[in-house]
Design an enzyme around this catalytic site. Structure first.
Site, PDB file in Angstrom:
ATOM      1  N   GLU A 153      32.105  33.888  44.200  1.00 24.79           N
ATOM      2  CA  GLU A 153      32.989  32.948  43.312  1.00 24.79           C
ATOM      3  C   GLU A 153      33.877  32.107  44.388  1.00 24.79           C
ATOM      4  OE1 GLU A 153      33.368  34.343  38.878  1.00 24.79           O
ATOM      5  OE2 GLU A 153      34.691  35.723  40.373  1.00 24.79           O
ATOM      6  N   GLU A 157      32.199  42.040  30.618  1.00 24.23           N
ATOM      7  CA  GLU A 157      31.560  41.562  31.751  1.00 24.23           C
ATOM      8  C   GLU A 157      32.285  42.695  32.616  1.00 24.23           C
ATOM      9  OE1 GLU A 157      33.596  37.994  33.302  1.00 24.23           O
ATOM     10  OE2 GLU A 157      32.340  38.027  35.162  1.00 24.23           O
TER      11      GLU A 157
END
Ligand SMILES: *[C@@H]1O[C@H](CO)[C@@H](O)[C@H](O)[C@H]1NC(C)=O
Length: 254
Positions: free
Chosen positions: A236, A143
């Site tokens: 997020e 990621e």
């Protein structure tokens, strides 16, 4: 003679120039609020992705595509989360074009993201989120995050100092016109590299994301044979209330 010939060519062209189509801007207003709602917008999909919803004692998260103009999308999300400790939602735009190339085959990933947020008194990030895999469309191995804002949140890190702050693996990296600290850790399933601005936020990003990938393949051991499977950008959100307004977003994988 020549002058006259040129003039008549010009006169012939004028109606065509005048009739050239202006770019079509598509306006939208539908609000999406469901946990896994999606809608396509140009070469992207808007994902609500409220994967941590069950960790909140209350809250909501809605998003709207405002305009689509070729590869450039304007969108916004308004969210409010109370309770729990982890991320509740990652409301994002994900690319649908150009994915599943090997990193060695990617020439550039020009990206523009101009945004503003109504409140910084929240726990959230504003970030690009990319994943790579050993196979085309395969499960994620790595990621790669590029944070444009860290609102009282923090990157995944395998190292913390005595004050409990994550310690960067590399400090003061200059990439794409800004200076970053690079953090490294694991989310339990993937290696996670996170570039965070050394100070402040980056409300107007306009750079080649491939520079960040190339840094990681050259210096951090990510194999150039990896496939880029996901390229998303959003927020997020962990707790608080905010509206993130993106006035322009584009990301093209060449
Ligand atoms: C990074 O830059 C800041 C500001 O110039 C400086 O104070 C700091 O020592 C640098 N960190 C490292 C590890 O070089």
């Amino acid at each position: 003679m020549f002058g006259f010939a040129k003039l008549s060519v010009l006169l012939l062209l004028v109606p065509f120039i005048a009739a050239a189509p202006t770019p079509e801007v598509e306006e939208r207003a539908t609000s999406f609020c469901g946990q896994w709602d999606t809608t396509t917008a140009g070469p992207y999909t808007l994902f609500l992705d409220q994967w941590g919803l069950s960790g909140a004692s209350s809250g909501s998260d809605c998003a709207t595509i405002n305009t689509v103009n070729g590869n450039t999308v304007a969108w916004s999300t308004t969210w409010s989360w109370t309770g729990g400790t982890g991320v509740k939602s990652f409301t994002n735009l994900g690319a649908n074009s150009g994915l599943n190339k090997q990193l060695s085959a990617i020439k550039s990933i020009p990206a523009v993201w101009t945004w503003s947020q109504s409140s910084s008194s929240v726990v959230a990030d504003v970030a690009f989120d990319l994943f790579t895999s050993t196979s085309s469309g395969g499960s994620a191995v790595n990621e790669i995050m590029i944070w444009l804002a860290n609102f009282n949140a923090g990157p995944i890190s395998s190292t913390y100092n005595s004050a409990g702050q994550p310690v960067p693996k590399v400090s003061n990296l200059s990439l794409g016109g800004h200076t970053w600290n690079l953090y490294f850790g694991s989310n339990g399933a993937n290696n996670v590299w996170s570039f965070l601005p050394t100070s402040g936020t980056v409300p107007s990003f306009n750079a080649d994301i491939n520079l960040f990938i190339k840094y990681l393949t050259a210096n951090e051991g990510i194999a150039t044979s990896q496939f880029l499977t996901t390229a998303q950008a959003g927020t997020e959100a962990t707790s608080g209330s905010a509206t993130l307004t993106t006035s322009a977003y584009s990301l093209v994988i060449n």
